[in-house]
Structure formats: C-alpha cells, structure tokens
Design a protein around this motif. Structure first.
Motif, PDB file in Angstrom:
ATOM      1  N   THR A 112     -10.518 -12.352   2.289  1.00 23.27           N
ATOM      2  CA  THR A 112     -10.504 -10.908   2.046  1.00 23.27           C
ATOM      3  C   THR A 112      -9.122 -10.322   2.316  1.00 23.27           C
ATOM      4  O   THR A 112      -8.649  -9.458   1.574  1.00 23.27           O
ATOM      5  N   ASN A 172      -1.656   0.772  -2.334  1.00 21.66           N
ATOM      6  CA  ASN A 172      -3.128   0.736  -2.386  1.00 21.66           C
ATOM      7  C   ASN A 172      -3.677   0.872  -3.797  1.00 21.66           C
ATOM      8  O   ASN A 172      -4.659   0.219  -4.164  1.00 21.66           O
ATOM      9  N   PHE A 175     -12.289  -2.929   5.756  1.00 18.45           N
ATOM     10  CA  PHE A 175     -12.961  -3.286   4.503  1.00 18.45           C
ATOM     11  C   PHE A 175     -14.374  -3.732   4.829  1.00 18.45           C
ATOM     12  O   PHE A 175     -14.589  -4.505   5.769  1.00 18.45           O
ATOM     13  N   VAL A 200      -6.167  -1.391   8.311  1.00 22.66           N
ATOM     14  CA  VAL A 200      -7.021  -1.588   7.136  1.00 22.66           C
ATOM     15  C   VAL A 200      -8.440  -1.979   7.551  1.00 22.66           C
ATOM     16  O   VAL A 200      -8.640  -2.873   8.379  1.00 22.66           O
ATOM     17  N   LEU A 217      -7.040  -8.401  -0.557  1.00 21.69           N
ATOM     18  CA  LEU A 217      -6.533  -7.040  -0.354  1.00 21.69           C
ATOM     19  C   LEU A 217      -5.034  -6.971  -0.643  1.00 21.69           C
ATOM     20  O   LEU A 217      -4.546  -6.019  -1.266  1.00 21.69           O
ATOM     21  N   GLU A 235      -9.116  -6.564  -4.113  1.00 18.95           N
ATOM     22  CA  GLU A 235     -10.025  -5.676  -3.389  1.00 18.95           C
ATOM     23  C   GLU A 235      -9.213  -4.477  -2.911  1.00 18.95           C
ATOM     24  O   GLU A 235      -7.984  -4.562  -2.780  1.00 18.95           O
ATOM     25  N   LYS A 236      -9.898  -3.372  -2.637  1.00 18.26           N
ATOM     26  CA  LYS A 236      -9.232  -2.168  -2.148  1.00 18.26           C
ATOM     27  C   LYS A 236      -9.767  -1.813  -0.761  1.00 18.26           C
ATOM     28  O   LYS A 236     -10.968  -1.941  -0.509  1.00 18.26           O
ATOM     29  N   PRO A 237      -8.912  -1.376   0.161  1.00 20.35           N
ATOM     30  CA  PRO A 237      -9.374  -1.014   1.499  1.00 20.35           C
ATOM     31  C   PRO A 237     -10.350   0.158   1.466  1.00 20.35           C
ATOM     32  O   PRO A 237     -10.213   1.063   0.638  1.00 20.35           O
TER      33      PRO A 237
END
Length: 269
Positions: free
Chosen positions: A43, A67, A9, A7, A47, A52-54
C-alpha cells in the motif's frame, strides 16, 4: 525527495491499513521495505505511485504536493516492477515494450531508439530485443520491466518481492543489476521478505508494523538491536546470527563476509 506526511489509508469498509505514516526517500538511497504480510508495505508503494490515494495526509516530490497526480503522471520519475511483471506488459516484443514509455512522453523516434538501446544494454537484454515478453522467464520479465523504467530516465525504482520464487543464481544476478543501477544514481525501494537482501544490499530499512512505521534505520541496527523481529514478521539473517555467535567477530552482512572473517581469524592463528 519523495515524502509521505501524516498519510492515512483505509479500505472503503473502514478497515485501517496505514495510520499517520511519515517517511522520506532521498535521492540515491537503496531502501528495503519490510513487515508482516498485510501490514501495508505494498500500500505504501501504491500510494507513492499514485495507484491509491490517501484518505488524509500528503505525498510530495521535491516539495511539490502530488496527491492529485495519477499514476501515468508519476511514471516519468517513479518506475514500478510488480511482483508478477508480466501483468504490466502488453506489446509483442521486448524492444517495443521498453519503447512504450518514452513514446508516451512524446520523444522523437531517435530519442526513443537511443533510450531503448541504452536500457537494453544496461539490463543485458540486447539478445532478447525481438522476443515475445510472455515467453520469457520470470527473471527476464523483471529485467524488461526495469529496462522500461530506465528508458524513461526514472529517478526512483520500486520493486515488489523481486526475488521470490527465484533460485540463488537468479537472485544474485538481479541484485547485481540493481546494485549497478544504484551506483549509477538510481534510487531503489525494494519490498521483500528476504532479510539477506536487506542485510547485504540495503543502506536503510523501513519496517511497517501496527499500521505505521515501526523501524527506520540501518540494517545493522535492525538486526543487532531490535528484539521484536519475530513480532514484526522478520528474521535475523544467518550471517548476522553466526557473526554474533563468535566472540570478537565483526558484524557480517553476508555469508561471504562471515566466511572471509572466519578465514582471516583462522589464518591469524
């Protein structure tokens, strides 16, 4: 099992936060997550929660890629206690706050009532069931957030700096609660700068450094074998330092253990 596979980010301006991050969180673990301020600890948890999204890479739950699942879809199995838990509370009583999650899952009135009662009992909040959440102290608010997760039968509980700003008694009370919930089967991931917590309570510690995982192992290995603790934003707990300073004394994960070991040695003499 929760997994992060390769991952990455970064912020919209391109500032890197995590690069090629890989980690697994197995069912029933008690894990500490550490590192310097700004290293990406929070973070990682955001995730996992879906907040939050990768940019790239994948997140899996029991082999299923999640995801694209939003935070609301993950909340039935991942609970999150923010550093300021009052930010996640909006209902007029503790009972109603704890009931919100099960209600959103469409459970019957009887099922909701049963789940709330069990969660309040597990967290010692029965006497505050009708209290107004903003009027509670920080430790009580954290318990409300934990109870809200328990009421949804959460499998994983993530806590962000839960003992910051608390005195020794409140800290011990919270950690005793988390230890009991862990023994009952809850998987716990705790972000903290308190190395005493990692040493005494965690089975495993993950440290973030240089935008990726810098350590993943037991607290004992972290505190006795790593020479770069300062560079990673960590410190060695007093109990570990003291036990290492006394020749022949075993590794001690808490001051109580160190004291007991010293008394045993002195008694043997």
């Amino acid at each position: 099992m929760l997994e992060m596979r390769d991952v990455t980010f970064h912020y919209t301006d391109g500032t890197p936060v995590l690069e090629h991050m890989n980690l697994t969180i197995g069912t029933g673990e008690f894990i500490g997550l550490g590192g310097r301020n700004g290293c990406g600890k929070t973070t990682v948890t955001r995730l996992l929660m879906g907040l939050e999204k990768p940019v790239s890479g994948d997140i899996f739950l029991d082999g299923k890629r999640i995801n694209d699942e939003e935070a609301a879809a993950r909340s039935p199995y991942i609970g999150y206690v923010f550093q300021r838990p009052e930010r996640q509370m909006f209902r007029p009583t503790v009972r109603q706050e704890v009931a919100y999650g099960p209600e959103q899952l469409g459970r019957s009135r009887e099922e909701v009532a049963s789940a709330v009662t069990a969660a309040l009992q597990a967290t010692g909040l029965e006497h505050l069931a009708e209290a107004y959440p903003p009027n509670l102290n920080r430790g009580e608010k954290q318990r409300v957030a934990i109870a809200s997760a328990i009421a949804m039968h959460t499998q994983y509980l993530i806590l962000d700096e839960p003992t910051s700003g608390q005195d020794s008694a409140d800290k011990k009370s919270l950690m005793a609660l988390l230890s009991r919930l862990h023994r009952d089967g809850l998987t716990i991931l705790i972000i903290s700068h308190d190395m005493d917590i990692f040493a005494e309570y965690c089975q495993r510690v993950i440290v973030i450094g240089h935008h990726t995982k810098a350590f993943d192992g037991t607290p004992q290995d972290l505190f006795t074998k790593r020479e770069d603790l300062y560079e990673l934003g960590l410190n060695r707990p007093d109990a570990v330092t003291l036990s290492q300073a006394v020749a022949g004394l075993p590794y001690c994960k808490s001051v109580d253990e160190f004291t007991a070991a010293m008394l045993q040695r002195l008694g043997g003499k």
